[in-house]
Each structure stands twice: as structure tokens, then as C-alpha cells.
Design a protein around this motif. Structure first.
Motif, short mmCIF file in Angstrom:
data_model
loop_
_atom_site.label_atom_id
_atom_site.label_comp_id
_atom_site.label_asym_id
_atom_site.label_seq_id
_atom_site.Cartn_x
_atom_site.Cartn_y
_atom_site.Cartn_z
N LEU A 10 -20.28 23.22 -3.60
CA LEU A 10 -21.20 23.42 -2.71
C LEU A 10 -22.57 23.83 -3.59
O LEU A 10 -22.57 24.96 -4.30
N LYS A 11 -23.72 23.05 -3.36
CA LYS A 11 -24.96 23.53 -4.04
C LYS A 11 -26.01 24.08 -2.96
O LYS A 11 -26.11 23.09 -1.94
N GLY A 12 -26.59 24.70 -3.23
CA GLY A 12 -27.90 25.16 -2.21
C GLY A 12 -27.32 26.06 -1.22
O GLY A 12 -28.25 26.71 -0.60
N GLY A 13 -25.90 26.57 -1.22
CA GLY A 13 -25.55 27.56 -0.34
C GLY A 13 -25.47 26.96 1.26
O GLY A 13 -25.68 28.09 2.31
N GLY A 14 -25.47 25.77 1.32
CA GLY A 14 -25.45 25.19 2.87
C GLY A 14 -25.80 23.60 2.83
O GLY A 14 -25.21 23.07 2.07
N LEU A 15 -26.53 23.22 3.98
CA LEU A 15 -26.74 21.84 4.03
C LEU A 15 -28.05 21.52 4.56
O LEU A 15 -28.70 22.43 5.16
N VAL A 16 -28.63 20.44 4.40
CA VAL A 16 -29.91 19.86 5.11
C VAL A 16 -29.61 19.14 6.18
O VAL A 16 -28.90 18.07 5.83
N ALA A 17 -30.21 19.03 7.32
CA ALA A 17 -29.83 18.34 8.46
C ALA A 17 -31.32 18.27 9.20
O ALA A 17 -32.24 19.06 8.81
N THR A 18 -31.36 17.61 10.19
CA THR A 18 -32.66 17.20 10.87
C THR A 18 -32.76 18.30 12.08
O THR A 18 -31.63 19.08 12.69
N VAL A 19 -33.77 18.16 12.64
CA VAL A 19 -33.92 19.00 13.99
C VAL A 19 -33.17 18.58 15.06
O VAL A 19 -33.05 19.10 16.05
N MET A 20 -32.58 17.33 14.87
CA MET A 20 -31.57 16.88 16.02
C MET A 20 -30.12 17.71 15.95
O MET A 20 -29.36 17.60 16.87
N SER A 21 -29.95 18.13 14.89
CA SER A 21 -28.63 18.71 14.67
C SER A 21 -28.45 20.01 15.70
O SER A 21 -29.24 20.73 16.06
N ASN A 22 -27.13 20.03 16.25
CA ASN A 22 -26.96 21.02 17.30
C ASN A 22 -26.99 22.39 16.83
O ASN A 22 -26.65 22.91 15.69
N LEU A 23 -27.42 23.33 17.54
CA LEU A 23 -27.49 24.94 17.44
C LEU A 23 -26.06 25.34 17.08
O LEU A 23 -26.00 26.44 16.43
N GLY A 24 -25.20 24.57 17.82
CA GLY A 24 -23.55 25.11 17.48
C GLY A 24 -23.33 25.18 15.87
O GLY A 24 -22.59 25.69 15.29
#
Length: 445
Positions: free
Chosen positions: A276-290
Motif C-alpha cells: 500500500l502506498k499513501g497510507g490509505g485510500l482515496v474515495a469520494t464524498v459518497m463513501s460511507n462514514l463506516g
């Protein structure tokens, strides 16, 4: 600058209605060809399409446009969007074009453009092309007109590329997989790739007739896939959309798994493997708070962008992430692709399924999503979100959700729709807030 032709994902519309007419398609070919006629080499554009009836017409019009300004054209026929991106790079083309309206019904179509690096064009590039579309083209001299040819082995090239993302030591022997291709662009390549890796493949949505792409099937209509998984005793089901750049999965019980859960699995697996690079992922404002809470618990981050896989990818490139995507199932794995690739993402999920020995129902449900409700409100014109009445109702909804959830309202970039989404710990409150805002938008329209 206001866009006349390009939306959030290329040019899209009802076929034979502006801007999705053969005349405009030819001018797009001339404009894009003119912009990418750079250097002294022989210039080449690669064109793929999905299976909708109008693909022949749009492909032919684009070909006429490109060749008229001196570009050679390579036609690869029905191929997934990520395959067009990959082939554009591998064939050293100056430009790639995908003719598809993605998950839309057959009567729509669209044009997506890729640069020589296989990435979708930037906003700046698209604006330059827009300006050229309405400008008289400089046509090539008779001896400099481009040639067009069709290649027959493009499917095999893409299958090989997709399979190279799957660990060499693994096979899919003994795994029964339902694959729903939406009667779309992946109707041959996706089942073949899974079969070559040893899976017991149960294909559906693999009989395109020009009219049935996405019709009651595929990632936006996964019910047929879910039913087949249960009826056949499959271990997992995979549903692609019309151009195969997104996927939705069903576990062995037929329960749906969205892009948020799939991204959580990939990120967790890659983090354990040191990939994994970046320490996480990129998603949109639609992705769930969960999802956000789950990643925080794993010591990982979630970077949010506006809706649209192009914005996800831009953030990934700028910030050094190699995993990103959307709740809808667009998943971008930069180690293997320059755009969303449903088949490649599915292979990553299957690799974890094989090595873990766990059933899909356990493996693919890593967090409990907060209740989330999305409704679309169609409007006939104007700007309902700018009216005082709608603004007051939105502000009231935000105040009610403060601290327990969030609210997102946006105008669709491809259809005359207002999308109203809310999520929070209390589904009753979420429903009330969404319904009140939708009613206000309808009244304003």
C-alpha cells in the motif's frame, strides 16, 4: 469556463440528439486529432467501444474525423474501457477513445478520451478540444489522410494484462464464480480470464444484441446475479457494468457488497503485504462514514474527493496513493491500471478469497455501514438548488444531522438530476431529512 460538450466523464447523451450525433462525433475526432498531432512521427489513435447499437455509427464518425486530419486509426471492437487505456499505452498511440455510455441504457452513448499515458484527459485538455470542435479543421492533404485498420488479438492482449495482476502462484481451481457482464464490453474477456485461471465460471449477461446492454442486468441491476449465485451454489458473484470499469459483488448468500467494502478489503490486504502506498485510500464524498471509521481503526487514512473517478485518480496521482475508487464500484488500482477496472479489481478480491480460506460472507463485510439514503430528483430546468426555499430546507437538514451524520446534495454531471444523500446513526432522521429536501427541490422545479 462553461463546458458545452464534456461532462464529468467525457461526452455523453441520447444517441442522434446533440451532442451525441455522428456530426459532433466526427468533429470531436477532428478536434482531438488536431490537438494530438504533435511531433514528426506517424500519429495513431485507438478506438474501442461497448456493445450498444449506436457504437457502429459513432465509431465510424470518429474514424472519419481522425483520418481526415491525418491520424491513423486502430479499431479494437467491443472492449472494456480499461482495456482501451491499456492498449493505448502498449501500442504507443497518441490518443485512446472509448465509445460507451457506461451503465446507461442502450439508447445513450458517450465518448471518453485517453492520453498517450493511458490516463483520462485533464480538464484543460478537454477545454482545448471543446474550442477546436467549433473551429473549422485543417484537413490533411490527400496523401496524408490517415488509414484505418482493425486488429483481431486485442482481447487476448487485455486478458493477459488483467491476469498479470493475479499472483502467479495462485489458481482459482474449485471456485464457482457467477460473472455478469451486463451484455456489455467484457462479455468475452471476463469469463475467459476467469476460466483460464481455473475457475468454474457461470456467465450471464453475455449475449449482447445492441439493445440489451445494462437492461435489467449488470452492476446497476445485480438481482439476476444474486439469484444465480444462490441457485447455483456459487462461492461469489461479480457484476460488471456496460464498459466494465466498475463492479459490484455478491457473497455466497447473495448479499450485495459495494465498492466501500471492496476497497476496505484491498487496502487492508495490501497494507499487510507492504504494497500500500499513501497510507490509505482515496474515495469520494459518497463513501460511507463506516468506511472512514474502519480505516481510522486500522491506522489508515481516507482522502475524499468530489464525485467522479477522474477526480479520485487526480488525487491519487498528486498524493501518491495506489488504491482509490467509488462506492459505486469504480476501483482504481494504480499498480495495474490507469483507470477503474472491474476485472482487475475482482481478481484482487478473488486472490484474498483463495488465500484466506474464508467464505465471501465473512471476508467481504469488514465494517458496518452507517444508514445511508440517496434519492434522485429530476428537474426540467433552472437551478433549484439556488432558490431560497431549497437553501433553507438544506440548512435545516444539516443542523439536524450535525454531529451524528452528514448531508450531501449535488447536481448530476450527466443527467438533469439533483442527488440528495444523507447518512447518520438514526435512519428515521436520515429519511426525514432526505424526503424534506427532495420535496423542496420538486416544489422549486
Amino acid at each position: 469556463m462553461t463546458r458545452k460538450y464534456f461532462g464529468t466523464d467525457g461526452i455523453r447523451g441520447l444517441t442522434n440528439t446533440a451532442p451525441m450525433t455522428p456530426e459532433v462525433a466526427m468533429r470531436v475526432g477532428q478536434a482531438a486529432g488536431t490537438k494530438f498531432l504533435r511531433g514528426s512521427h506517424k500519429h495513431r489513435v485507438l478506438i474501442g467501444k461497448d456493445t450498444r447499437l449506436s457504437g457502429y455509427m459513432i465509431e465510424s464518425a470518429l474514424t472519419a474525423g481522425f483520418t481526415s486530419v491525418g491520424m491513423d486509426v486502430v479499431q479494437v471492437g467491443p472492449m472494456p474501457t480499461p482495456a482501451v487505456a491499456m492498449l493505448t499505452r502498449s501500442m504507443r498511440a497518441d490518443l485512446g477513445v472509448m465509445v460507451s455510455a457506461s451503465h446507461n441504457p442502450f439508447h445513450d452513448n458517450g465518448i471518453k478520451l485517453f492520453g498517450p499515458d493511458g490516463y483520462k484527459l485533464s480538464d484543460a485538455d478537454e477545454l482545448e478540444i471543446e474550442a477546436l470542435i467549433d473551429t473549422a479543421p485543417v484537413l490533411a492533404a490527400p496523401a496524408a489522410i490517415g488509414r484505418a485498420r482493425r486488429i483481431d488479438d486485442a482481447q487476448g492482449r487485455y486478458i493477459h494484462s488483467a491476469k498479470s495482476s493475479f499472483p502467479d502462484r495462485l489458481r482459482l481451481d474449485g471456485l464457482r464464480i457467477v460473472i455478469d457482464c451486463a451484455h456489455g464490453a467484457a462479455y468475452k474477456v471476463a469469463p475467459m480470464a476467469l476460466w483460464e485461471l481455473g475457475a468454474d465460471v457461470i456467465p450471464i449477461g453475455v449475449d449482447p444484441d445492441g439493445f440489451n446492454v445494462n437492461a435489467g442486468i449488470g452492476s446497476t441491476h445485480p438481482e439476476a446475479m444474486q439469484e444465480r449465485v444462490v441457485a447455483s451454489g456459487a462461492h461469489i458473484g461479480i457484476a460488471l457494468d456496460g464498459d466494465a470499469d466498475r463492479l459490484i459483488v455478491a457473497d455466497e448468500n447473495g448479499a450485495l457488497v459495494d465498492g466501500d467494502q471492496l476497497m476496505a478489503l484491498v487496502v487492508t490486504d495490501w497494507a499487510k503485504k507492504g504494497k500500500l502506498k499513501g497510507g490509505g485510500l482515496v474515495a469520494t464524498v459518497m463513501s460511507n462514514l463506516g468506511l472512514e471509521r474502519y480505516l481510522t481503526g486500522q491506522g489508515l487514512t481516507l482522502e475524499r474527493t468530489n464525485v467522479g473517478d477522474r477526480y479520485v485518480l487526480e488525487a491519487m496521482r498528486a498524493r501518491g496513493f495506489n488504491v482509490g475508487g467509488e462506492q459505486s464500484g469504480h476501483i482504481i488500482l494504480r499498480d495495474y491500471a490507469t483507470t477503474g477496472d472491474g476485472l482487475v479489481a475482482a481478481l484482487q478480491i478473488l486472490s484474498v478469497l483463495v488465500t484466506s480460506g474464508k467464505p465471501a460472507s465473512e471476508l467481504l463485510h469488514l465494517f458496518d455501514p452507517l444508514p445511508q439514503l440517496l434519492k434522485n430528483v429530476r428537474f426540467s430546468g433552472g437551478a433549484p438548488l439556488d432558490t431560497d426555499g431549497v437553501k433553507r430546507v438544506i440548512a435545516a437538514g444539516e443542523a439536524r444531522l450535525n454531529g451524528t451524520g452528514r448531508l450531501l446534495i449535488r447536481k448530476s454531471g450527466t443527467e438533469p438530476l439533483i442527488r440528495v444523500m444523507a447518512e447518520g446513526e438514526d435512519i428515521g432522521l436520515v429519511t426525514e431529512v432526505v424526503d424534506e429536501i427532495c420535496a423542496a427541490v420538486v416544489a422549486a422545479g
